[in-house]
Scaffold this motif. Structure first.
Motif, mmCIF file in Angstrom:
data_model
loop_
_atom_site.group_PDB
_atom_site.id
_atom_site.type_symbol
_atom_site.label_atom_id
_atom_site.label_comp_id
_atom_site.label_asym_id
_atom_site.label_seq_id
_atom_site.Cartn_x
_atom_site.Cartn_y
_atom_site.Cartn_z
ATOM 1 N N GLU A 46 86.208 -33.759 57.429
ATOM 2 C CA GLU A 46 87.352 -34.388 56.758
ATOM 3 C C GLU A 46 88.077 -35.342 57.701
ATOM 4 O O GLU A 46 88.531 -36.418 57.287
ATOM 5 N N VAL A 47 88.204 -34.946 58.972
ATOM 6 C CA VAL A 47 88.809 -35.840 59.959
ATOM 7 C C VAL A 47 87.965 -37.105 60.102
ATOM 8 O O VAL A 47 88.475 -38.232 60.145
ATOM 9 N N ALA A 48 86.636 -36.924 60.149
ATOM 10 C CA ALA A 48 85.741 -38.071 60.283
ATOM 11 C C ALA A 48 85.864 -39.018 59.095
ATOM 12 O O ALA A 48 85.902 -40.244 59.256
ATOM 13 N N SER A 49 85.925 -38.467 57.889
ATOM 14 C CA SER A 49 86.055 -39.315 56.692
ATOM 15 C C SER A 49 87.344 -40.114 56.718
ATOM 16 O O SER A 49 87.369 -41.285 56.345
ATOM 17 N N ARG A 50 88.408 -39.474 57.167
ATOM 18 C CA ARG A 50 89.694 -40.158 57.220
ATOM 19 C C ARG A 50 89.679 -41.286 58.247
ATOM 20 O O ARG A 50 90.270 -42.343 58.041
ATOM 21 N N LEU A 51 88.987 -41.056 59.355
ATOM 22 C CA LEU A 51 88.947 -42.062 60.419
ATOM 23 C C LEU A 51 88.035 -43.234 60.060
ATOM 24 O O LEU A 51 88.368 -44.393 60.314
ATOM 25 N N THR A 52 86.862 -42.923 59.480
ATOM 26 C CA THR A 52 85.894 -43.981 59.175
ATOM 27 C C THR A 52 86.141 -44.621 57.814
ATOM 28 O O THR A 52 85.623 -45.695 57.521
ATOM 29 N N ARG A 53 86.965 -43.893 56.981
ATOM 30 C CA ARG A 53 87.272 -44.371 55.627
ATOM 31 C C ARG A 53 86.003 -44.573 54.810
ATOM 32 O O ARG A 53 85.905 -45.456 53.953
ATOM 33 N N GLU A 54 85.005 -43.763 55.115
ATOM 34 C CA GLU A 54 83.760 -43.804 54.373
ATOM 35 C C GLU A 54 83.322 -42.383 54.059
ATOM 36 O O GLU A 54 83.762 -41.426 54.686
ATOM 37 N N VAL A 55 82.419 -42.274 53.071
ATOM 38 C CA VAL A 55 81.856 -40.962 52.754
ATOM 39 C C VAL A 55 81.003 -40.517 53.924
ATOM 40 O O VAL A 55 80.177 -41.280 54.440
ATOM 41 N N GLU A 82 75.892 -42.480 60.101
ATOM 42 C CA GLU A 82 75.001 -41.856 61.062
ATOM 43 C C GLU A 82 75.728 -40.724 61.772
ATOM 44 O O GLU A 82 76.892 -40.850 62.132
ATOM 45 N N GLN A 83 75.000 -39.638 61.989
ATOM 46 C CA GLN A 83 75.631 -38.437 62.533
ATOM 47 C C GLN A 83 76.271 -38.686 63.889
ATOM 48 O O GLN A 83 77.411 -38.295 64.134
ATOM 49 N N ASP A 84 75.562 -39.335 64.807
ATOM 50 C CA ASP A 84 76.098 -39.535 66.149
ATOM 51 C C ASP A 84 77.369 -40.386 66.119
ATOM 52 O O ASP A 84 78.339 -40.106 66.827
ATOM 53 N N THR A 85 77.350 -41.430 65.298
ATOM 54 C CA THR A 85 78.523 -42.291 65.186
ATOM 55 C C THR A 85 79.698 -41.527 64.604
ATOM 56 O O THR A 85 80.852 -41.679 65.033
ATOM 57 N N LEU A 86 79.404 -40.706 63.624
ATOM 58 C CA LEU A 86 80.421 -39.887 62.980
ATOM 59 C C LEU A 86 81.103 -38.954 63.978
ATOM 60 O O LEU A 86 82.329 -38.905 64.079
ATOM 61 N N ILE A 87 80.299 -38.237 64.740
ATOM 62 C CA ILE A 87 80.846 -37.276 65.702
ATOM 63 C C ILE A 87 81.619 -37.994 66.789
ATOM 64 O O ILE A 87 82.710 -37.571 67.192
ATOM 65 N N GLN A 88 81.077 -39.112 67.258
ATOM 66 C CA GLN A 88 81.732 -39.849 68.331
ATOM 67 C C GLN A 88 83.071 -40.416 67.890
ATOM 68 O O GLN A 88 84.028 -40.479 68.680
ATOM 69 N N SER A 89 83.192 -40.798 66.615
ATOM 70 C CA SER A 89 84.459 -41.367 66.134
ATOM 71 C C SER A 89 85.579 -40.332 66.194
ATOM 72 O O SER A 89 86.721 -40.656 66.532
ATOM 73 N N VAL A 90 85.243 -39.086 65.863
ATOM 74 C CA VAL A 90 86.259 -38.032 65.907
ATOM 75 C C VAL A 90 86.658 -37.738 67.344
ATOM 76 O O VAL A 90 87.851 -37.630 67.670
#
Length: 501
Positions: free
Chosen positions: A397-406, A411-419
């Motif tokens: 949920e934190v990742a979705s809020r930060l990336t503003r995407e589903v 990509e998993q690595d990008t998702l985790i790194q953004s958080v």
């Protein structure tokens, strides 16, 4: 059934009050809760923080007063009494350092103006740990306290219109002198429960004082009440809050043991049902707040708001709701929280750890070795678990809020790194309370993978002393609700160090 729910960043706006104990939090008027004073790290506080219950806004009003002596309002203090009559908040006594206070103040919350009042009549002696309650919309009754030399059992009535104090003359026997008790007006009676008495014993008795209502033709007198039901254990520093037809008792401090007495802090909820006139345990679900004393519990509609307190070691600053199960706030508990380790999908990492711990004939497991080096007692295997990022609902949920995407489209690595980049660039004050759970679990993931990913071969030599003990001091913390406000900067510092590895 009621639910305990820790308040999060969506519940309030504004700046929350600082952690403290021995403060007061009083309903004033129709839409204000006013918090004043308290104690934090041996420092007595004089700040004033207000919650507007209509807008859910915390703010600190600019107060005025008689500044001829350079003092706008009351000096810093804790363990004072505070009672509201209409829009006015009255404060008496308390403690500042080793001094007991006997000054008397009023705050007009319509114009936020302090006035030091000169009382008339039989003035109460300076004291702390007294308790007081309002009688209707004009008078205040105060009972007991500690003056630095002896426990008190006197009763004073204050007329807030004439500012006249009157010591009540009461015939017959009454409760033993005490401090740290509660005194609550119910109908025509003042109910006093618990406290610490002469010689130091902690009490669990309940007394009713009659004859304090104008126009009633009855002489003042005490009666000890012995009610049926599940009576609270002896305690002091607890709260009793009126709500509907119930009085809700929460927390407090007592003693345990037999030959060797030791401190016990409580987090139980006990109701005095005014209809059936008996004690009842309040059924509650979900995780309870940590046990504490010298906190405040304030009724806001059908909800109760818990703030602050002390457990013998730590001063608390978090806010908790106690709400009926049909309250909208309780809907947060509709699904099992992902940071509840006993119900989480722990994944293969925990399976490896559990297998290592079960096999007593093999060498000491990497987790056991890590806990031993960090001087942390190894918990039962069911008390710890490592959740994969993509199984951590709140992390996603934190990742979705930060990336503003589903999340699934990223990509998993990008998702985790953004958080993680978000938390690395954050300050302790900027992290919302609802992100502490996923932050704590990611902190544990990083420790597990960095030091235990190679079967324990990557464990660094741990130096004894402060540096070794502070590096991973939150690895054994099961849920974010166990964190204190003062822990967040330390946790974030350790987290940033782990990410940099």
């Amino acid at each position: 059934m009621h639910n305990w729910v820790r308040a999060d960043s969506t519940d309030f706006n504004g700046t929350l009050p600082k952690p403290r104990s021995g403060h007061t939090a009083i309903n004033v008027g129709k839409s204000k809760v006013v918090i004043f004073g308290g104690l934090l790290d041996k420092r007595f506080l004089t700040d004033l923080t207000v919650l507007d219950t209509e807008s859910n806004l915390w703010y600190q009003p600019e107060c005025t007063g008689n500044e001829s002596d350079g003092q706008i309002g009351p000096s810093a203090r804790a363990f004072h009494v505070a009672v509201a009559i209409d829009c006015n908040l009255f404060i008496f006594g308390g403690r500042s350092a080793g001094k007991r206070l006997g000054d008397f103040w009023m705050l007009d919350t319509d114009i936020w103006q302090w006035s030091e009042l000169t009382g008339f009549g039989d003035l109460p002696s300076p004291r702390d740990f007294a308790s007081a309650s309002c009688i209707g919309n004009r008078k205040i009754v105060m009972y007991g306290g500690w003056d630095g030399k002896k426990w008190l059992s006197d009763v004073y009535i204050l007329d807030t219109m004439s500012l006249e104090w009157t010591e009540l003359s009461i015939s017959g026997s009454g409760p033993p002198p005490r401090c740290g008790h509660t005194a609550t007006m119910v109908e025509k009676r003042l109910l006093v429960f618990g406290g610490r008495g002469g010689g130091g014993p902690i009490m669990g008795d309940l007394w009713a004082l009659k004859g304090i209502i104008d126009g009633e033709n009855e002489a003042p007198g005490w009666t000890q009440l012995k009610l049926p039901g599940q009576q609270p254990s002896p305690r002091c520093g607890h709260t009793v809050t009126s709500g509907g037809h119930n009085l809700l008792l929460f927390g407090g401090h007592g003693t345990g043991g037999w030959l060797s007495r030791y401190d016990v802090y409580h987090n139980d909820c006990i109701v005095l049902d005014r209809v059936s006139v008996q004690w009842k345990r309040l059924p509650t679900s979900n995780e309870l707040p940590l046990a504490r004393a010298y906190h405040t519990m304030t009724a806001i509609g059908s909800r109760y708001l818990l703030f602050g307190g002390f457990d013998g070691k730590s001063t608390f600053g978090e806010l908790w709701w106690l709400v009926p199960e049909d309250d909208p706030i309780a809907r947060r508990l509709a699904s099992p929280p992902s940071n509840n380790i006993s119900e989480s999908n722990t994944g293969s990492a925990q399976d490896v750890a559990l297998q290592s711990e079960r096999d007593s004939n093999k060498e000491e497991s990497p987790i056991t070795e890590l806990f031993r080096r960090l001087k942390i007692s190894v918990p039962p295997s069911s008390e710890f678990g490592i959740i994969d990022e993509l199984d951590d609902k709140e992390f996603l949920e934190v990742a979705s809020r930060l990336t503003r995407e589903v999340v699934s489209n990223h990509e998993q690595d990008t998702l985790i790194q953004s958080v993680r980049s978000h938390w690395v660039s954050s300050s302790p004050r900027s992290i919302p309370l609802k992100e502490l759970g996923p932050l704590l679990r990611d902190y544990k993931r990083l420790i597990f993978r960095h030091y235990l990913g190679n079967g324990g071969s990557d464990l660094p030599p741990m130096k004894t002393g402060t540096s070794g003990e502070e590096i991973y001091q939150f690895y054994h913390t099961k849920t974010a609700s166990q964190l204190h406000m003062g822990d967040i900067p330390k946790l974030l510092t350790e987290y940033k160090r782990l990410v940099s590895k």
